[in-house]
Every structure is written in C-alpha cells, then in structure tokens.
Motif scaffolding. Structure first.
Motif, short mmCIF file in Angstrom:
data_model
loop_
_atom_site.label_atom_id
_atom_site.label_comp_id
_atom_site.label_asym_id
_atom_site.label_seq_id
_atom_site.Cartn_x
_atom_site.Cartn_y
_atom_site.Cartn_z
N UNK A 212 -8.52 -2.07 -14.67
CA UNK A 212 -8.46 -1.47 -13.34
C UNK A 212 -7.93 -0.04 -13.33
N UNK A 213 -7.68 0.54 -14.50
CA UNK A 213 -7.20 1.93 -14.53
C UNK A 213 -8.20 2.87 -13.86
N UNK A 214 -9.49 2.64 -14.11
CA UNK A 214 -10.52 3.48 -13.49
C UNK A 214 -10.58 3.27 -11.99
N UNK A 215 -10.42 2.02 -11.54
CA UNK A 215 -10.42 1.74 -10.11
C UNK A 215 -9.24 2.40 -9.41
N UNK A 216 -8.09 2.40 -10.06
CA UNK A 216 -6.92 3.04 -9.48
C UNK A 216 -7.15 4.55 -9.32
N UNK A 217 -7.75 5.17 -10.34
CA UNK A 217 -8.06 6.59 -10.25
C UNK A 217 -9.12 6.85 -9.18
N UNK A 218 -10.04 5.91 -9.02
CA UNK A 218 -11.10 6.03 -8.03
C UNK A 218 -10.52 6.20 -6.62
N UNK A 219 -9.46 5.45 -6.31
CA UNK A 219 -8.86 5.52 -4.97
C UNK A 219 -7.71 6.52 -4.91
N UNK A 220 -7.47 7.22 -6.03
CA UNK A 220 -6.42 8.24 -6.04
C UNK A 220 -5.02 7.69 -6.15
N UNK A 221 -4.88 6.52 -6.78
CA UNK A 221 -3.57 5.90 -6.89
C UNK A 221 -3.01 5.86 -8.29
N UNK A 222 -1.69 5.85 -8.39
CA UNK A 222 -0.98 5.65 -9.65
C UNK A 222 0.25 4.81 -9.34
N UNK A 223 0.59 3.86 -10.20
CA UNK A 223 1.73 2.99 -9.89
C UNK A 223 3.09 3.69 -9.95
N UNK A 224 3.13 4.90 -10.54
CA UNK A 224 4.39 5.63 -10.67
C UNK A 224 4.11 7.12 -10.47
N UNK A 225 5.11 7.85 -9.99
CA UNK A 225 4.89 9.29 -9.77
C UNK A 225 4.88 10.06 -11.08
N UNK A 226 4.61 11.37 -11.01
CA UNK A 226 4.33 12.14 -12.22
C UNK A 226 5.52 12.30 -13.15
N UNK A 227 6.74 12.35 -12.61
CA UNK A 227 7.88 12.48 -13.52
C UNK A 227 8.52 11.12 -13.84
N UNK A 228 7.81 10.06 -13.47
CA UNK A 228 8.20 8.70 -13.79
C UNK A 228 9.59 8.36 -13.26
N UNK A 229 9.88 8.86 -12.07
CA UNK A 229 11.19 8.60 -11.47
C UNK A 229 11.14 7.56 -10.37
N UNK A 230 9.92 7.25 -9.87
CA UNK A 230 9.83 6.36 -8.72
C UNK A 230 8.45 5.69 -8.66
N UNK A 231 8.44 4.44 -8.29
CA UNK A 231 7.19 3.70 -8.12
C UNK A 231 6.42 4.24 -6.91
N UNK A 232 5.10 4.35 -7.05
CA UNK A 232 4.25 4.78 -5.94
C UNK A 232 3.15 3.74 -5.68
N UNK A 233 3.36 2.53 -6.18
CA UNK A 233 2.34 1.49 -6.08
C UNK A 233 2.25 0.93 -4.66
N UNK A 234 3.34 0.99 -3.92
CA UNK A 234 3.36 0.45 -2.56
C UNK A 234 2.84 1.52 -1.60
N UNK A 235 1.54 1.75 -1.65
CA UNK A 235 0.94 2.87 -0.93
C UNK A 235 -0.46 2.52 -0.45
N UNK A 236 -1.01 3.40 0.40
CA UNK A 236 -2.31 3.14 1.00
C UNK A 236 -3.43 2.95 -0.02
N UNK A 237 -3.53 3.77 -1.09
CA UNK A 237 -4.62 3.55 -2.07
C UNK A 237 -4.59 2.13 -2.67
N UNK A 238 -3.40 1.65 -3.00
CA UNK A 238 -3.32 0.32 -3.61
C UNK A 238 -3.55 -0.79 -2.58
N UNK A 239 -3.14 -0.56 -1.35
CA UNK A 239 -3.45 -1.53 -0.30
C UNK A 239 -4.97 -1.67 -0.16
#
Length: 449
Positions: A212-239
C-alpha cells in the motif's frame, strides 16, 4: 536482542580471523580486500543475489566480455542464495570482508551512504550518466547531493491485471478498465460470481504493510512527518484510503480470505479472480506459466480516486550496484558499474527483453528510447503501458521504520476484519507511531532532512 558487547566481541573475533587468514577487511578500521591473479591483474569481487539461471547467465556473459577488454582488472562474481543474502551481507560488513561491488535495493542506499559503508560514484564517472536517469529514480540513489548507486532495474509493486473474458461476460468493455475508485467498486460488484472474486490483492498484515505504499502516495499521505517527529497517519488522506479499501470488503469484491499470496498471479490466471493487483513480476509468471490465457488478460494502472493517473499508483522496488566504502579500487569498480549499467543500452535491453520478459523496467531514458526501435518491445503493449504510465510517477519504497507500515496495516485490518470505525482505528495507529518515536528517540533521524 543481542547485547551490544556480545555483538562487538563477535565482530572483533571475525576481523581477527580474517587478518590471520591473510585477507584484509573492509570494516571501519580495515582496508578493502586485495586479491591479484597469477598474471598480476587486480581482482574486483562482485556479490549479487541468486535470482534465476537467466539472470546469472546474463551476469556471466557480460562480466566475461568486460574482463576480456581489460588489461589490469578482472571481475569475479559470486551468486548468493536469496535466503542467505542478508545474513551474508551483515556478516561481511562486521568482519570487514565486503566485496568491492555489491547489489543493493533502493531503500538501503540512504542509510548506507550516511554510515559510510558505500562510496559516492560522482568522482569516478561521467556526470552525464545521471542525466540519463528518470528524475524520480535519480532521487532514489542520491544522498546529500551525491549519487551512491547506479540503478539496474525497477519493479513496480502495483499493477491492475484483469480478465477481458470476464469483463465481456459482465457486459463491460474489455478495453476500458476502471480508472476511478467508484468505477473500481462498480466493476468489482459486476465481476464477482459464485466462487470467483471480483478482486484479489494484499491479504495479510505484512502484505498490506508494503503493497500500500503506492496507494498512500496516491492520496498524498505518509504515516509520519518529514523529520520523523510526529505521526501524521490520523489524517484525511488515510481516512479516505481506509474507507475505500474497507468498501471493497463490505461489497464482497475483495474476500477476507485471500485466494493466494500477493506475489502469485495464479488466482487471476486460473480464473478464481476477475481482477488482481499484483507487481510487474506477474508478467513474467503469466508468460512463462500461463501462455494459454495471455490473450484474455489486460493490464492498467491501479485506479485513482478521481481517475487522474498522472500520480503515483505504485512504489518501485529494484536493485542497484554500489561500491564498498573501503574498496581500494573505487575507480576500477565504478568503471565496471558504468560499463554494465550506464553505457551501451543494448546490454540492458538484452536483460529486459530476454531475461525478464519485460517484467522489469529501466531507470534510463536512453534504454527506453532504444527499446522503441526493438520490434518485440515496440509490440509489447504491457511494457509500453507500465514504462510510460506507471514508472515515471512511482515513488521509492520508504526508509522509515517498518513498524510504521505495520501500524498502517493493522489499522486497515481493524476496519475490515473487526469493523472498527476508521477514525478510531487511525487514532490507535497514531498513538503507536508516536510511542515508537518517543521510545526510540526517532525524532530528527531522517537522513534526508
């Protein structure tokens, strides 16, 4: 988990053993192993996984041709069984016996570069070879402004395969596969029949984690932010993604019990699935094992939310060649890498055409351009579609901790297996990832930042 003192002691013993046997190591304090033939030629050792006989023959043929053209250097290749690959690589690094040249998959390049276990190639090769790479792939092999590997092949992880004969039976146009998620669901409902499922895809936690890495990129989502300091999985793309994926199960399109492993195209070939999401390797399996059904099968990019397919629909796996960080002959090693992978397009055309049956793809624009003049490649619509519509938009496999991918996969399973609310499931995943970041001091460790 082994204690670090035990690991260090074992590594020390291995290095001592290597020195006593008369071979210099490539560890942090060692020198690259040096071997000379009876006629005084410098030996460059190359390690590669043992994929199949055709790949091995291709390596041997081209290495023999290179060796015959050289006065002072000879390349020796060792094929290592896949199940022993990781163990042998780690042992060699610990013992200081790594070869001059090693194949390496994309998601290990950045960390290897950061740790100094591989050398940048830029000082030893013509800069024009980097201009020949597709822009997205150029980024895969780069770290801190330098190139640390040269790509051998690309392998898209997600392609939509479908049965044209089943499309016709369901009153669907066999030449018009679904492009949007809504069409995907509509087609899937029409195609399921009896024991035949509408779609076969990832069927367990591990498969969901990497497919599902490609699917996550498809919707513009990543489970963690760029500096790996905080989860970003609880967001609209993943919903959006989890809602779509769970709908495939709710509508009975995707069975809860997968008809086979993700890497096996058999469910589609045998008619147990009308559509299947699988990697490009499925092409080779179909052509070698199921020639009788080839004319009944079509392929396309994986559908996207709105039908726009100029976006990522797959992640790209694959292999590169790298130079060991302590090789005493980086120039000679780079010369060979450039010869095999970056020079005459015919060498790689032979690989893609005769070895992989067009199931693997080139990172080089010049190779794809040359393939347009090859009759077999020119007439291969599957190769053309993937090379033009999937590869240029695909993303690299992520380098963040695998635990994050598993948190995503568990979130998906909670929704479709346990009927958990999407938002609640993502909240659990968010907590897991943030806890991992805290416990492992993960913040700020992204080498690309």
């Amino acid at each position: 988990m082994r204690k670090k003192y035990l690991v260090g002691f074992i590594a020390m013993l291995m290095i001592v053993s290597t020195v006593l046997s008369g071979c210099k190591g490539t560890g942090p304090e060692g020198n690259a192993s040096q071997e000379v033939t009876a006629d005084g030629k410098t030996v460059l050792n190359l390690w590669t996984p043992q994929w199949d006989d055709l790949s091995a023959d291709w390596f041997k043929k081209n290495i023999d041709a290179y060796n015959k053209s050289q006065d002072d250097v000879v390349v020796k290749v060792e094929f290592i069984p896949g199940d022993a690959w990781e163990q042998k690589i780690k042992a060699a690094q610990a013992a200081g016996t790594s070869p001059d040249i090693t194949t390496m998959n994309y998601n290990k390049i950045v960390f290897s570069a950061q740790q100094g276990t591989i050398k940048p190639l830029d000082d030893y090769v013509d800069s024009k070879i980097w201009e020949d790479l597709y822009e997205n792939v150029n980024e895969f092999v780069s770290y801190d402004g330098k190139h640390y590997a040269y790509p051998m092949l690309l392998e898209p992880s997600s392609i939509l395969y479908y049965r044209k004969d089943f499309f016709e039976e369901a009153g669907l146009d066999p030449d018009t596969p679904p492009k949007t998620w809504d069409e995907f669901i509509e087609y899937g409902k029409k195609l399921k029949q009896g024991k035949r499922v509408g779609l076969a895809a990832a069927g367990n936690t591990t498969e969901l984690g990497w497919t599902h890495w490609g699917l996550q990129a498809m919707v513009g989502g990543s489970p963690v932010n760029e500096d790996w300091s905080e989860a970003t999985i609880n967001s609209e793309p993943f919903e959006k993604l989890l809602t779509f994926w769970s709908t495939l199960y709710k509508e009975g399109i995707l069975p809860k019990q997968a008809p086979g492993p993700y890497t096996d195209i058999k469910p589609l070939a045998e008619g147990r699935a009308a559509m299947q999401i699988n990697g490009s390797w499925g092409i080779s399996e179909l052509r070698n094992s199921y020639p009788d059904v080839l004319d009944k099968i079509g392929i396309a990019p994986v559908p996207t939310p709105d039908g726009d397919q100029d976006v990522p629909t797959a992640s790209l796996g694959g292999w590169t060649l790298t130079i060991d960080g302590n090789s005493e002959h980086p120039q000679e090693a780079a010369d060979f890498i450039a010869y095999l992978l970056a020079d005459d397009p015919e060498i790689m055309i032979d690989f893609f055409k005769n070895v992989t049956k067009f199931s693997k793809f080139s990172a080089r624009k010049s190779v794809d351009e040359a393939l347009k003049s090859d009759p077999d490649a020119q007439n291969d619509e599957w190769r053309k579609m993937i090379a033009e519509e999937v590869v240029p938009y695909a993303v690299a496999e992520p380098i963040y901790a695998w635990d994050f991918s598993m948190s995503y996969a568990n979130a998906v399973e909670r929704v479709y297996l346990n009927k958990k609310n999407v938002k609640e499931s993502l909240t659990i995943a968010e907590k897991e990832i943030n806890e991992y970041i805290k416990v492992n001091n993960y913040e700020g460790t992204n080498p690309n930042q």
